[in-house]
Design an enzyme around this catalytic site. Structure first.
Site, PDB file in Angstrom:
ATOM      1  CG  HIS A   1      -1.147  -0.890   9.656  1.00  0.00           C
ATOM      2  ND1 HIS A   1      -2.165   0.005   9.425  1.00  0.00           N
ATOM      3  CD2 HIS A   1      -1.290  -1.291  10.950  1.00  0.00           C
ATOM      4  CE1 HIS A   1      -2.903   0.143  10.524  1.00  0.00           C
ATOM      5  NE2 HIS A   1      -2.376  -0.621  11.457  1.00  0.00           N
TER       6      HIS A   1
ATOM      7  CG  ASP B   1      -2.727   0.351   6.351  1.00  0.00           C
ATOM      8  OD1 ASP B   1      -2.934  -0.849   6.589  1.00  0.00           O
ATOM      9  OD2 ASP B   1      -2.808   1.238   7.210  1.00  0.00           O
TER      10      ASP B   1
ATOM     11  CB  SER C   1      -3.507   1.070  14.157  1.00  0.00           C
ATOM     12  OG  SER C   1      -4.271   0.032  13.618  1.00  0.00           O
TER      13      SER C   1
END
Length: 270
Positions: A247, A217, A109
């Site tokens: 995610h 996601d 991320s």
């Protein structure tokens, strides 16, 4: 396998203290450095670390500034290169401590942005990158929707939990974890926006890279990874989208396959 674990504070490029954990097998085959996402901390990567350790990899993980046990204003950045230069410091330590071993960077991320940006700016300091649902672009506008004119210290509540994973036990543990931040600041979003813009404008990333993303996601769109994949200069690049996953692909039902894909990819490049 015999294990040595070291937990310590190290100094960032500007003197701020960062919390770092090192897991060392008896005869390391390579080094992997993990960079985590926003509002969390490196302790959430114990299972990922174990999978890498079991394959003989020495693993460094650290809390980003303003996160976990590291120092710094909570959930805040004051410049787009702070997150990258903190990673730079960890890479330099790992390189000094492990001469002759290849270095692979794993970023998730927001930590994926740090890895992508670092490898673009310092391509000779790592042998490859693995990116989990990485914020290499901002197609959903998650960061850029925060105005650059807003007070950087403005706080936003952390509402990530319900969109991270489909595993209710992981979600409950995330909510109960006191080291996960209850908020992030406008400054974080503002600086990440600037950083991603710079990264998008510079397509010279050329290292071997494995891009892994969850199909469902809703925090970092899979198109961020497909766009990055299409635009970078790497000849050795691989992209995999895991179906029906959110995610945190390392906390979804496919987590064992994810780590098998990662360890095989690294082993094929040793």
């Amino acid at each position: 396998m015999k294990k040595e674990k070291i937990m310590q504070m190290i100094q960032a490029y500007d003197g701020l203290n960062l919390y770092m954990t090192t897991d060392t097998p008896e005869s390391p085959r390579a080094v992997v450095i993990i960079s985590h996402g926003m509002c969390e901390h490196s302790g959430r990567y114990a299972a990922v670390t174990q999978k890498l350790f079991d394959r003989g990899f020495k693993v460094y993980r650290y809390d980003l500034r303003g996160h976990g046990k590291s120092e710094g204003e909570r959930g805040f950045y004051s410049a787009p290169d702070e997150i990258t230069e903190d990673l730079h410091r960890i890479v330099d330590i790992a390189s000094e401590e492990n001469p002759g071993l290849k270095r692979f960077l794993l970023g998730y991320s927001m930590g994926g942005f740090a890895v992508a940006d670092f490898c673009t700016k310092y391509p000779d300091k790592a042998e490859g990158a693995i990116l989990f649902d990485a914020a290499t672009r901002d197609n959903l506008g998650g960061f850029s929707r925060v105005s650059q004119s807003l007070d950087p210290l403005t706080r936003f509540p952390n509402k990530l939990a319900k969109r991270l994973t489909s595993d209710p036990e992981v979600t409950a543990a995330y909510k109960a974890d006191p080291l996960n931040a209850s908020y992030f600041t406008a400054g974080l979003s503002q600086q990440l926006t600037l950083g991603i813009r710079q990264l998008t404008a510079n397509s010279t990333f050329r290292l071997p890279v494995l891009l892994l993303h969850g199909e469902k996601d809703t925090l970092v769109d899979p198109s961020d990874s497909t766009d990055f994949f299409a635009q970078i200069a790497s000849e050795d690049k691989h992209l995999k989208i895991y179906g029906n996953t959110q995610h945190e692909i390392f906390n979804e039902a496919v987590k064992n396959q994810v780590m098998t894909d990662v360890t095989r990819w690294i082993e094929n490049r040793l």
